[in-house]
Design a protein around this motif. Sequence first.
Motif, PDB file in Angstrom:
ATOM      1  N   UNK A 111       0.847  -1.179   0.000  1.00  0.00           N
ATOM      2  CA  UNK A 111       0.000   0.000   0.000  1.00  0.00           C
ATOM      3  C   UNK A 111       0.891   1.240   0.000  1.00  0.00           C
ATOM      4  N   UNK A 112       0.282   2.402   0.098  1.00  0.00           N
ATOM      5  CA  UNK A 112       1.054   3.635   0.037  1.00  0.00           C
ATOM      6  C   UNK A 112       2.045   3.737   1.194  1.00  0.00           C
ATOM      7  N   UNK A 113       1.712   3.188   2.350  1.00  0.00           N
ATOM      8  CA  UNK A 113       2.562   3.355   3.530  1.00  0.00           C
ATOM      9  C   UNK A 113       3.515   2.200   3.800  1.00  0.00           C
ATOM     10  N   UNK A 114       3.353   1.085   3.115  1.00  0.00           N
ATOM     11  CA  UNK A 114       4.275  -0.010   3.377  1.00  0.00           C
ATOM     12  C   UNK A 114       3.840  -1.319   2.754  1.00  0.00           C
ATOM     13  N   UNK A 115       4.387  -2.409   3.283  1.00  0.00           N
ATOM     14  CA  UNK A 115       4.134  -3.754   2.760  1.00  0.00           C
ATOM     15  C   UNK A 115       3.632  -4.645   3.888  1.00  0.00           C
ATOM     16  N   UNK A 116       2.522  -5.325   3.635  1.00  0.00           N
ATOM     17  CA  UNK A 116       1.924  -6.228   4.611  1.00  0.00           C
ATOM     18  C   UNK A 116       2.313  -7.659   4.296  1.00  0.00           C
ATOM     19  N   UNK A 117       2.759  -8.394   5.326  1.00  0.00           N
ATOM     20  CA  UNK A 117       3.080  -9.805   5.208  1.00  0.00           C
ATOM     21  C   UNK A 117       1.855 -10.590   5.663  1.00  0.00           C
ATOM     22  N   UNK A 118       1.105 -11.135   4.702  1.00  0.00           N
ATOM     23  CA  UNK A 118      -0.137 -11.822   5.026  1.00  0.00           C
ATOM     24  C   UNK A 118       0.108 -13.143   5.750  1.00  0.00           C
ATOM     25  N   UNK A 119       1.278 -13.713   5.612  1.00  0.00           N
ATOM     26  CA  UNK A 119       1.571 -14.977   6.289  1.00  0.00           C
ATOM     27  C   UNK A 119       1.864 -14.740   7.764  1.00  0.00           C
ATOM     28  N   UNK A 120       2.659 -13.717   8.048  1.00  0.00           N
ATOM     29  CA  UNK A 120       3.025 -13.413   9.428  1.00  0.00           C
ATOM     30  C   UNK A 120       2.104 -12.402  10.091  1.00  0.00           C
ATOM     31  N   UNK A 121       1.115 -11.887   9.300  1.00  0.00           N
ATOM     32  CA  UNK A 121       0.182 -10.884   9.814  1.00  0.00           C
ATOM     33  C   UNK A 121       0.926  -9.671  10.366  1.00  0.00           C
ATOM     34  N   UNK A 122       1.860  -9.192   9.590  1.00  0.00           N
ATOM     35  CA  UNK A 122       2.684  -8.074  10.058  1.00  0.00           C
ATOM     36  C   UNK A 122       2.818  -7.023   8.973  1.00  0.00           C
ATOM     37  N   UNK A 123       2.669  -5.756   9.366  1.00  0.00           N
ATOM     38  CA  UNK A 123       2.789  -4.648   8.424  1.00  0.00           C
ATOM     39  C   UNK A 123       4.129  -3.951   8.622  1.00  0.00           C
ATOM     40  N   UNK A 182       6.142  -0.661   7.713  1.00  0.00           N
ATOM     41  CA  UNK A 182       6.048   0.712   7.201  1.00  0.00           C
ATOM     42  C   UNK A 182       7.372   1.083   6.521  1.00  0.00           C
ATOM     43  N   UNK A 183       7.266   1.440   5.239  1.00  0.00           N
ATOM     44  CA  UNK A 183       8.461   1.690   4.448  1.00  0.00           C
ATOM     45  C   UNK A 183       8.283   2.934   3.593  1.00  0.00           C
TER      46      UNK A 183
END
Length: 235
Positions: free
Chosen positions: A150-162, A164-165
């Motif tokens: 997304x605009x603010x970062x990358x979400x890891x759907x496997x680890x359920x972790x966002x 921010x980049x």
Amino acid sequence: MTLSIIWSVHDVTPASIGRVDEIIELLSSVAGAQRICILIVPDGSWTDADVATLRGWEGRGYLLGAHGWSHRSLRPRGIYHRLHSLLFSRDVAEHLGRSTAELREIVARGQRWFDDAGLAPPALYVPPAWVLGALPLSAFHDTSMRWIETLTGIYDARRRRFHRLPLVGFEADTWLRAASLRCSNAINLALASTLRRPLRVAVHPDDLDLLLARDLRSMIAGGYTASSPDDLRDR
């Protein structure tokens, strides 16, 4: 510490695939970016030769991702959609104005297209203009897509972790957009250096011919370390 960059090349279509191939070769030869994210817009008149090019990129180890379905938005609905289109996304924010069910179908249709093309299931999904709209990140938990940007970062759907980049881009076809992007890029480059986080660099097919082409070439020649979403797992 050398700045780490996650390179992504956006808007790959049958019409842009030749220009994209030139960008990928430039990134590979100058920036040493062997781990490029390539974002494909499935809808279109793809030829066997086009698909063979995609398979070739996949074979070289690049990460092929789905980039919406048509990369075209509906007629703006509501104030937010109108302002977003006017100030930022124009007519490409495909997710805006659609229901969650419609957006789930867009994602599923893209997954089917990859399968029909003989490509590996896409592990990366980037909505056009980085806007998910009504689609929650949890919608990707039962798909092949591990990484959602997304605009603010990358979400890891496997680890359920966002994660921010910071993000920089160079798609400027007016002087106003060029000035705005140049300012935003400087801020995000400083953030990446200060926070010691990877910098996302988005490249679009026409960027080398637009107003920030010199800035992009400088970034490519900057000697940065190429990274990928998979490197984020321990951060």
